[in-house]
Scaffold this motif. Structure first.
Motif, PDB file in Angstrom:
ATOM      1  N   SER A   8       0.805  -1.221   0.000  1.00 50.27           N
ATOM      2  CA  SER A   8       0.000   0.000   0.000  1.00 50.27           C
ATOM      3  C   SER A   8       0.838   1.271   0.000  1.00 50.27           C
ATOM      4  O   SER A   8       0.434   2.283   0.545  1.00 50.27           O
ATOM      5  CB  SER A   8      -0.939  -0.008   1.204  1.00 50.27           C
ATOM      6  OG  SER A   8      -0.180  -0.036   2.399  1.00 50.27           O
ATOM      7  N   SER A   9       2.014   1.227  -0.615  1.00 50.31           N
ATOM      8  CA  SER A   9       2.834   2.428  -0.678  1.00 50.31           C
ATOM      9  C   SER A   9       3.536   2.504  -2.023  1.00 50.31           C
ATOM     10  O   SER A   9       3.766   1.511  -2.686  1.00 50.31           O
ATOM     11  CB  SER A   9       3.870   2.432   0.452  1.00 50.31           C
ATOM     12  OG  SER A   9       4.776   1.359   0.281  1.00 50.31           O
ATOM     13  N   GLY A  10       3.856   3.747  -2.426  1.00 55.37           N
ATOM     14  CA  GLY A  10       4.537   3.938  -3.698  1.00 55.37           C
ATOM     15  C   GLY A  10       4.927   5.396  -3.895  1.00 55.37           C
ATOM     16  O   GLY A  10       4.608   6.269  -3.092  1.00 55.37           O
ATOM     17  N   ILE A  11       5.626   5.654  -5.012  1.00 54.76           N
ATOM     18  CA  ILE A  11       6.079   6.990  -5.364  1.00 54.76           C
ATOM     19  C   ILE A  11       5.568   7.304  -6.764  1.00 54.76           C
ATOM     20  O   ILE A  11       5.729   6.504  -7.685  1.00 54.76           O
ATOM     21  CB  ILE A  11       7.620   7.082  -5.342  1.00 54.76           C
ATOM     22  CG1 ILE A  11       8.145   6.823  -3.925  1.00 54.76           C
ATOM     23  CG2 ILE A  11       8.088   8.436  -5.849  1.00 54.76           C
ATOM     24  CD1 ILE A  11       9.657   6.744  -3.839  1.00 54.76           C
ATOM     25  N   THR A  12       4.965   8.482  -6.928  1.00 57.09           N
ATOM     26  CA  THR A  12       4.462   8.919  -8.223  1.00 57.09           C
ATOM     27  C   THR A  12       5.534   9.748  -8.915  1.00 57.09           C
ATOM     28  O   THR A  12       6.125  10.638  -8.305  1.00 57.09           O
ATOM     29  CB  THR A  12       3.178   9.756  -8.054  1.00 57.09           C
ATOM     30  OG1 THR A  12       2.221   8.969  -7.372  1.00 57.09           O
ATOM     31  CG2 THR A  12       2.631  10.189  -9.392  1.00 57.09           C
ATOM     32  N   GLU A  13       5.781   9.471 -10.196  1.00 57.18           N
ATOM     33  CA  GLU A  13       6.768  10.217 -10.973  1.00 57.18           C
ATOM     34  C   GLU A  13       6.083  11.304 -11.795  1.00 57.18           C
ATOM     35  O   GLU A  13       4.882  11.255 -12.028  1.00 57.18           O
ATOM     36  CB  GLU A  13       7.509   9.265 -11.914  1.00 57.18           C
ATOM     37  CG  GLU A  13       8.298   8.200 -11.185  1.00 57.18           C
ATOM     38  CD  GLU A  13       9.099   7.342 -12.136  1.00 57.18           C
ATOM     39  OE1 GLU A  13       9.493   7.818 -13.211  1.00 57.18           O
ATOM     40  OE2 GLU A  13       9.323   6.178 -11.797  1.00 57.18           O
ATOM     41  N   THR A  14       6.871  12.269 -12.267  1.00 55.60           N
ATOM     42  CA  THR A  14       6.329  13.303 -13.136  1.00 55.60           C
ATOM     43  C   THR A  14       5.972  12.680 -14.480  1.00 55.60           C
ATOM     44  O   THR A  14       6.531  11.641 -14.860  1.00 55.60           O
ATOM     45  CB  THR A  14       7.352  14.429 -13.374  1.00 55.60           C
ATOM     46  OG1 THR A  14       8.465  13.885 -14.101  1.00 55.60           O
ATOM     47  CG2 THR A  14       7.822  15.037 -12.063  1.00 55.60           C
ATOM     48  N   PRO A  15       5.063  13.287 -15.245  1.00 57.78           N
ATOM     49  CA  PRO A  15       4.714  12.737 -16.565  1.00 57.78           C
ATOM     50  C   PRO A  15       5.920  12.595 -17.496  1.00 57.78           C
ATOM     51  O   PRO A  15       6.045  11.587 -18.189  1.00 57.78           O
ATOM     52  CB  PRO A  15       3.695  13.736 -17.114  1.00 57.78           C
ATOM     53  CG  PRO A  15       3.065  14.320 -15.894  1.00 57.78           C
ATOM     54  CD  PRO A  15       4.186  14.401 -14.886  1.00 57.78           C
ATOM     55  N   VAL A  16       6.812  13.574 -17.508  1.00 57.34           N
ATOM     56  CA  VAL A  16       7.992  13.502 -18.371  1.00 57.34           C
ATOM     57  C   VAL A  16       8.890  12.340 -17.953  1.00 57.34           C
ATOM     58  O   VAL A  16       9.346  11.546 -18.784  1.00 57.34           O
ATOM     59  CB  VAL A  16       8.781  14.837 -18.340  1.00 57.34           C
ATOM     60  CG1 VAL A  16      10.109  14.698 -19.067  1.00 57.34           C
ATOM     61  CG2 VAL A  16       7.956  15.954 -18.941  1.00 57.34           C
ATOM     62  N   SER A  17       9.125  12.225 -16.664  1.00 60.74           N
ATOM     63  CA  SER A  17       9.957  11.132 -16.152  1.00 60.74           C
ATOM     64  C   SER A  17       9.314   9.785 -16.441  1.00 60.74           C
ATOM     65  O   SER A  17       9.999   8.816 -16.802  1.00 60.74           O
ATOM     66  CB  SER A  17      10.166  11.314 -14.651  1.00 60.74           C
ATOM     67  OG  SER A  17      10.859  10.222 -14.109  1.00 60.74           O
ATOM     68  N   ALA A  18       7.993   9.690 -16.289  1.00 61.06           N
ATOM     69  CA  ALA A  18       7.288   8.443 -16.557  1.00 61.06           C
ATOM     70  C   ALA A  18       7.400   8.059 -18.028  1.00 61.06           C
ATOM     71  O   ALA A  18       7.647   6.895 -18.351  1.00 61.06           O
ATOM     72  CB  ALA A  18       5.819   8.568 -16.157  1.00 61.06           C
TER      73      ALA A  18
END
Length: 102
Positions: A8-18
């Motif tokens: 139940s945990s994670g890190i969201t990246e920026t759209p460009v990085s993704a």
């Protein structure tokens, strides 16, 4: 794109990085695909390989604490064993471990 760090945990990246990460992963996957099937066939000749798809990522998180299990994706695991007996015994142990999350 998100990077999971557990059930139940994670890190969201920026759209460009993704986008960059997806493009890089796609190139790497295409490059590895040709050799992967040959390597898998070669490994299958000497031992038994079991691929297991679990119901939820929490089971994959738990089961992959076992050092010989390989996580293929969010809910798919694999392991090699010297015999069918060892495959069945490992699956029985994973079944017993699953009670922790039920």
């Amino acid at each position: 794109m998100k990077t999971a760090h557990g059930y139940s945990s994670g890190i969201t990246e920026t759209p460009v990085s993704a986008c960059e990460a997806i493009q890089r992963a796609a190139r790497e996957a295409m490059a590895a695909a040709a050799g992967a099937e040959h390597a898998h066939r070669r490994a299958s000749l000497s031992e038994h390989r079991c691929e297991l798809r679990v119901q939820i990522t929490a089971f994959a998180d738990l089961f992959c604490q076992w050092p010989t299990l390989e996580r293929l994706d969010a809910v798919t695991l694999a392991f090699d064993a010297p015999s069918v007996e060892h495959v069945v015994r490992t699956l029985n142990c994973l079944s017993a471990m699953s009670f922790m999350l039920r």
